[in-house]
Design a protein around this motif. Sequence first.
Motif, PDB file in Angstrom:
ATOM      1  N   ILE A 164      79.958  58.970  66.494  1.00  0.00           N
ATOM      2  CA  ILE A 164      79.056  57.815  66.453  1.00  0.00           C
ATOM      3  C   ILE A 164      78.584  57.568  65.030  1.00  0.00           C
ATOM      4  CG2 ILE A 164      76.799  56.940  67.179  1.00  0.00           C
ATOM      5  CD1 ILE A 164      77.249  58.374  69.860  1.00  0.00           C
ATOM      6  N   VAL A 165      78.262  58.645  64.301  1.00  0.00           N
ATOM      7  CA  VAL A 165      77.801  58.489  62.922  1.00  0.00           C
ATOM      8  C   VAL A 165      78.866  57.820  62.067  1.00  0.00           C
ATOM      9  CG1 VAL A 165      77.242  59.750  60.805  1.00  0.00           C
ATOM     10  CG2 VAL A 165      76.148  60.392  62.959  1.00  0.00           C
ATOM     11  N   GLN A 214      81.936  56.365  62.869  1.00  0.00           N
ATOM     12  CA  GLN A 214      82.480  55.091  63.321  1.00  0.00           C
ATOM     13  C   GLN A 214      81.399  54.028  63.503  1.00  0.00           C
ATOM     14  OE1 GLN A 214      85.874  55.076  66.064  1.00  0.00           O
ATOM     15  NE2 GLN A 214      85.506  57.271  66.395  1.00  0.00           N
ATOM     16  N   GLY A 215      80.185  54.487  63.797  1.00  0.00           N
ATOM     17  CA  GLY A 215      79.103  53.541  64.034  1.00  0.00           C
ATOM     18  C   GLY A 215      78.591  52.849  62.792  1.00  0.00           C
ATOM     19  N   LEU A 216      78.975  53.339  61.622  1.00  0.00           N
ATOM     20  CA  LEU A 216      78.561  52.704  60.367  1.00  0.00           C
ATOM     21  C   LEU A 216      79.591  51.706  59.842  1.00  0.00           C
ATOM     22  CD1 LEU A 216      77.000  55.722  58.423  1.00  0.00           C
ATOM     23  CD2 LEU A 216      75.779  53.720  59.286  1.00  0.00           C
ATOM     24  N   ARG A 217      80.668  51.499  60.585  1.00  0.00           N
ATOM     25  CA  ARG A 217      81.754  50.643  60.088  1.00  0.00           C
ATOM     26  C   ARG A 217      81.287  49.213  59.839  1.00  0.00           C
ATOM     27  NH1 ARG A 217      87.460  51.468  63.069  1.00  0.00           N
ATOM     28  NH2 ARG A 217      87.940  49.886  61.516  1.00  0.00           N
ATOM     29  N   GLU A 218      80.525  48.645  60.766  1.00  0.00           N
ATOM     30  CA  GLU A 218      80.071  47.260  60.601  1.00  0.00           C
ATOM     31  C   GLU A 218      79.203  47.122  59.351  1.00  0.00           C
ATOM     32  OE1 GLU A 218      77.046  44.280  62.944  1.00  0.00           O
ATOM     33  OE2 GLU A 218      78.604  45.279  64.154  1.00  0.00           O
ATOM     34  N   TYR A 219      78.302  48.069  59.162  1.00  0.00           N
ATOM     35  CA  TYR A 219      77.444  48.059  57.976  1.00  0.00           C
ATOM     36  C   TYR A 219      78.286  48.202  56.712  1.00  0.00           C
ATOM     37  CZ  TYR A 219      73.854  49.530  54.643  1.00  0.00           C
ATOM     38  OH  TYR A 219      73.033  49.640  53.542  1.00  0.00           O
ATOM     39  N   ASN A 257      76.792  51.339  68.430  1.00  0.00           N
ATOM     40  CA  ASN A 257      77.513  52.063  69.480  1.00  0.00           C
ATOM     41  C   ASN A 257      79.019  51.924  69.277  1.00  0.00           C
ATOM     42  OD1 ASN A 257      76.674  49.249  70.265  1.00  0.00           O
ATOM     43  ND2 ASN A 257      78.238  49.597  71.829  1.00  0.00           N
ATOM     44  N   ILE A 258      79.749  52.949  69.652  1.00  0.00           N
ATOM     45  CA  ILE A 258      81.211  52.912  69.556  1.00  0.00           C
ATOM     46  C   ILE A 258      81.842  52.816  70.944  1.00  0.00           C
ATOM     47  CG2 ILE A 258      81.246  54.140  67.366  1.00  0.00           C
ATOM     48  CD1 ILE A 258      82.060  56.664  68.892  1.00  0.00           C
ATOM     49  N   MET A 259      81.004  52.833  71.989  1.00  0.00           N
ATOM     50  CA  MET A 259      81.449  52.582  73.359  1.00  0.00           C
ATOM     51  C   MET A 259      80.598  51.459  73.937  1.00  0.00           C
ATOM     52  SD  MET A 259      82.097  56.337  75.049  1.00  0.00           S
ATOM     53  CE  MET A 259      80.359  56.751  75.119  1.00  0.00           C
ATOM     54  N   PHE A 260      81.080  50.858  75.004  1.00  0.00           N
ATOM     55  CA  PHE A 260      80.363  49.758  75.628  1.00  0.00           C
ATOM     56  C   PHE A 260      80.158  50.044  77.115  1.00  0.00           C
ATOM     57  CE2 PHE A 260      82.605  48.213  71.969  1.00  0.00           C
ATOM     58  CZ  PHE A 260      81.662  47.418  71.325  1.00  0.00           C
ATOM     59  N   GLY A 261      79.053  49.557  77.645  1.00  0.00           N
ATOM     60  CA  GLY A 261      78.841  49.790  79.061  1.00  0.00           C
ATOM     61  C   GLY A 261      77.413  49.689  79.525  1.00  0.00           C
ATOM     62  N   GLY A 262      76.457  49.676  78.633  1.00  0.00           N
ATOM     63  CA  GLY A 262      75.083  49.585  79.083  1.00  0.00           C
ATOM     64  C   GLY A 262      74.099  49.794  77.951  1.00  0.00           C
ATOM     65  N   PRO A 263      72.805  49.559  78.236  1.00  0.00           N
ATOM     66  CA  PRO A 263      71.769  49.644  77.201  1.00  0.00           C
ATOM     67  C   PRO A 263      71.125  51.019  77.078  1.00  0.00           C
ATOM     68  CG  PRO A 263      70.818  48.749  79.200  1.00  0.00           C
ATOM     69  CD  PRO A 263      72.267  49.025  79.510  1.00  0.00           C
ATOM     70  N   GLN A 264      71.664  52.041  77.760  1.00  0.00           N
ATOM     71  CA  GLN A 264      71.037  53.360  77.720  1.00  0.00           C
ATOM     72  C   GLN A 264      70.944  53.887  76.287  1.00  0.00           C
ATOM     73  OE1 GLN A 264      73.680  52.570  79.655  1.00  0.00           O
ATOM     74  NE2 GLN A 264      73.244  53.113  81.788  1.00  0.00           N
ATOM     75  N   GLU A 265      69.955  54.726  76.059  1.00  0.00           N
ATOM     76  CA  GLU A 265      69.689  55.297  74.721  1.00  0.00           C
ATOM     77  C   GLU A 265      69.632  54.184  73.670  1.00  0.00           C
ATOM     78  OE1 GLU A 265      69.031  58.951  74.338  1.00  0.00           O
ATOM     79  OE2 GLU A 265      68.621  58.063  76.301  1.00  0.00           O
ATOM     80  N   HIS A 266      68.941  53.102  74.047  1.00  0.00           N
ATOM     81  CA  HIS A 266      68.742  51.952  73.163  1.00  0.00           C
ATOM     82  C   HIS A 266      70.064  51.388  72.652  1.00  0.00           C
ATOM     83  CE1 HIS A 266      64.376  52.437  73.131  1.00  0.00           C
ATOM     84  NE2 HIS A 266      64.598  53.736  73.045  1.00  0.00           N
ATOM     85  N   GLY A 267      71.094  51.507  73.495  1.00  0.00           N
ATOM     86  CA  GLY A 267      72.389  50.944  73.160  1.00  0.00           C
ATOM     87  C   GLY A 267      73.256  51.817  72.280  1.00  0.00           C
TER      88      GLY A 267
END
Length: 382
Positions: free
Chosen positions: A77-78, A80-85, A227-237
């Motif tokens: 997540i760390v 891959q999750g920074l790719r957009e930024y 987020n790097i997965m999709f499916g719901g708003p849990q853990e603030h997305g």
Amino acid sequence: MSIYLDYNASAPIDHRVLDYMIDVYKGAYGNADSRTHNFGDTSRKVVEKARADVAAILDIRKDEVFFTSGATESNNIVLQGLREYAEQTGKKHIITSSIEHKAILETAKYLQKEGFVVDFVNPDATGRISAKNVIRLVREDTLLVSIMHVNNETGIIQPVQEIGEYLNSKDVFFHVDATQSFGKLVDELKALKYDMLSMSAHKLAGPQGVGALILRKKRYKLPPVKNIMFGGPQEHGIRPGTIPVALVAGLGKACELAHAEYQENKKKCLSIKEIILQLLMDSGVKYHINGDINYSIPSTLNVCFDGVSSEALMLATKQYCGVSNGSACNSHSYAPSYVLVAMGLSEERIENSIRISWGAETDLNAVRVEFTNLLEYVRNIQ
């Protein structure tokens, strides 16, 4: 009877954690995100207590704790999750080390193929990377520095404090993989400056299959991790999917116990380490400790027995000790340890090395008896 000495792969669950989890399984079976009935409320309270327990052991805010399936997912997540930024800012340079867990290394290599520039810093023969070597690589387009706190194969503590102090005033994110230090080097982690941190419950006597990603706020804002997965708003997305309430409860309980007992646990682990080192010195076998023992965590040693294949040793002495010759994620590969290779050790020394790791509840007398049996085998074939 064989004694388990592979805690760095996975520690046995604490019976107090397991008992608590069973109670949660029986009494908190609702979905923690259900808002329309008391069953959801009950589960949500369990989850939030666990979140508070994780926050307390790090001395951080509850809303900086995000539950995941473990450190591997948190690490992904760390990065891959920074790719957009990274795309938005043009900052696509990453610094890490060549001795990180594969969850970091493989993800970093994937990002290289996607246009990122990654520098991998090698350690020296002590098993430590140089903070100066990391710092001198930082440049204007550096997005992230990711360095593990303690190496899982050697137990060597890395200079994350010095790196964190330097990066704290820079526009660069600092991620620490604390999988092997979480719940053990408690004071050090409380004082550490970082933006993101990963951990797994099963390394500190919690359940397998759950962990956390810590995202520290600066000026009231979280790091721009998506987020790097999709499916719901849990853990603030940040991490969609139904929260495994009992697993999360087990993580929280393990943190609560570690927070209360870490000082005593450290003393116990150091006692075991002293016993193993004394047994080695008294055995008459030819051996080397891999890495600088002055920087090793109290619960790990990496040892080379001259002329003794680690594969043969583990098979021949498994009735005495359960040890390994590297990370569990590489156990199906017969390739030499990439960590020891990066340290510049010879091929023969690498092939003859094993990792020994233990916990506070490891039986001292059993260590004396069974490790002595292992050493007797080594002495007979050297």
